[in-house]
Design a protein around this motif. Structure first.
Motif, short mmCIF file in Angstrom:
data_model
loop_
_atom_site.label_atom_id
_atom_site.label_comp_id
_atom_site.label_asym_id
_atom_site.label_seq_id
_atom_site.Cartn_x
_atom_site.Cartn_y
_atom_site.Cartn_z
N PRO A 1 90.76 -13.05 27.59
CA PRO A 1 91.68 -11.96 27.93
C PRO A 1 92.96 -12.01 27.11
N SER A 2 93.52 -10.84 26.87
CA SER A 2 94.86 -10.72 26.30
C SER A 2 95.79 -10.42 27.47
N ILE A 3 96.46 -11.44 27.95
CA ILE A 3 97.35 -11.27 29.10
C ILE A 3 98.46 -10.27 28.76
N TYR A 4 98.90 -10.28 27.53
CA TYR A 4 99.93 -9.33 27.08
C TYR A 4 99.45 -7.89 27.22
N ASN A 5 98.24 -7.60 26.73
CA ASN A 5 97.71 -6.25 26.82
C ASN A 5 97.39 -5.86 28.26
N ILE A 6 96.88 -6.80 29.03
CA ILE A 6 96.60 -6.53 30.44
C ILE A 6 97.89 -6.19 31.18
N SER A 7 98.98 -6.87 30.85
CA SER A 7 100.25 -6.58 31.52
C SER A 7 100.73 -5.16 31.22
N LYS A 8 100.42 -4.65 30.03
CA LYS A 8 100.77 -3.27 29.69
C LYS A 8 100.03 -2.28 30.60
N ILE A 9 98.74 -2.54 30.81
CA ILE A 9 97.94 -1.65 31.66
C ILE A 9 98.37 -1.80 33.11
N ASN A 10 98.65 -3.03 33.54
CA ASN A 10 99.11 -3.25 34.91
C ASN A 10 100.42 -2.50 35.18
N LYS A 11 101.29 -2.42 34.19
CA LYS A 11 102.53 -1.67 34.36
C LYS A 11 102.23 -0.18 34.55
N LEU A 12 101.28 0.35 33.79
CA LEU A 12 100.88 1.74 33.98
C LEU A 12 100.38 1.96 35.41
N TYR A 13 99.61 1.00 35.92
CA TYR A 13 99.12 1.04 37.31
C TYR A 13 100.31 1.03 38.28
N ASP A 14 101.22 0.09 38.06
CA ASP A 14 102.38 -0.04 38.94
C ASP A 14 103.26 1.21 38.92
N ASP A 15 103.25 1.92 37.81
CA ASP A 15 104.03 3.15 37.68
C ASP A 15 103.35 4.34 38.35
N GLY A 16 102.19 4.11 38.97
CA GLY A 16 101.53 5.15 39.74
C GLY A 16 100.40 5.88 39.04
N ASN A 17 99.98 5.40 37.88
CA ASN A 17 98.88 6.03 37.16
C ASN A 17 97.54 5.56 37.70
N HIS A 18 96.52 6.39 37.55
CA HIS A 18 95.16 6.06 38.00
C HIS A 18 94.44 5.41 36.82
N ILE A 19 94.07 4.14 36.98
CA ILE A 19 93.49 3.36 35.90
C ILE A 19 91.98 3.23 36.08
N THR A 20 91.24 3.63 35.06
CA THR A 20 89.79 3.41 35.00
C THR A 20 89.50 2.56 33.77
#
Length: 99
Positions: free
Chosen positions: A27-46
């Motif tokens: 895993p790229s923890i750095y890249n995952i954290s970017k997507i997790n922030k999008l999730y935390d900001d209220g976006n729907h992640i698939t």
């Protein structure tokens, strides 16, 4: 709220060597954290992947466990349903480096 589709391989995880052996993805923890922030900001992640679409092997459970173990936040996982392509042209696409 935006609907965000995120490819898995070579986006949030990478491989050492030439062969893609899915269970050995790192895993790229750095890249995952970017997507997790999008999730935390209220976006729907698939998260979606073509894993198994060429071979017919069901990689769903392996992939779900990886996402969960890596701390990925998401609403949906799609495995083996992503179209296989060599080039995606879309006015809405972004590379992980642009987020």
């Amino acid at each position: 709220m935006a609907k965000v589709y995120v490819d898995i391989d070579e986006t949030i995880c990478f491989y050492h060597g030439v062969e893609r052996e899915y269970p050995n993805a790192k895993p790229s923890i750095y890249n995952i954290s970017k997507i997790n922030k999008l999730y935390d900001d209220g976006n729907h992640i698939t998260y979606y992947t073509a894993r198994g679409s060429g071979t017919g092997i069901d990689w769903y459970e392996v992939t779900k466990k990886q996402l969960d173990d890596w701390g990925c936040k998401y609403h949906k996982l799609s495995v083996g349903e992503k179209p296989v392509y060599d080039l995606l042209i879309c006015d809405k696409t972004k590379r992980i480096e642009e987020i």
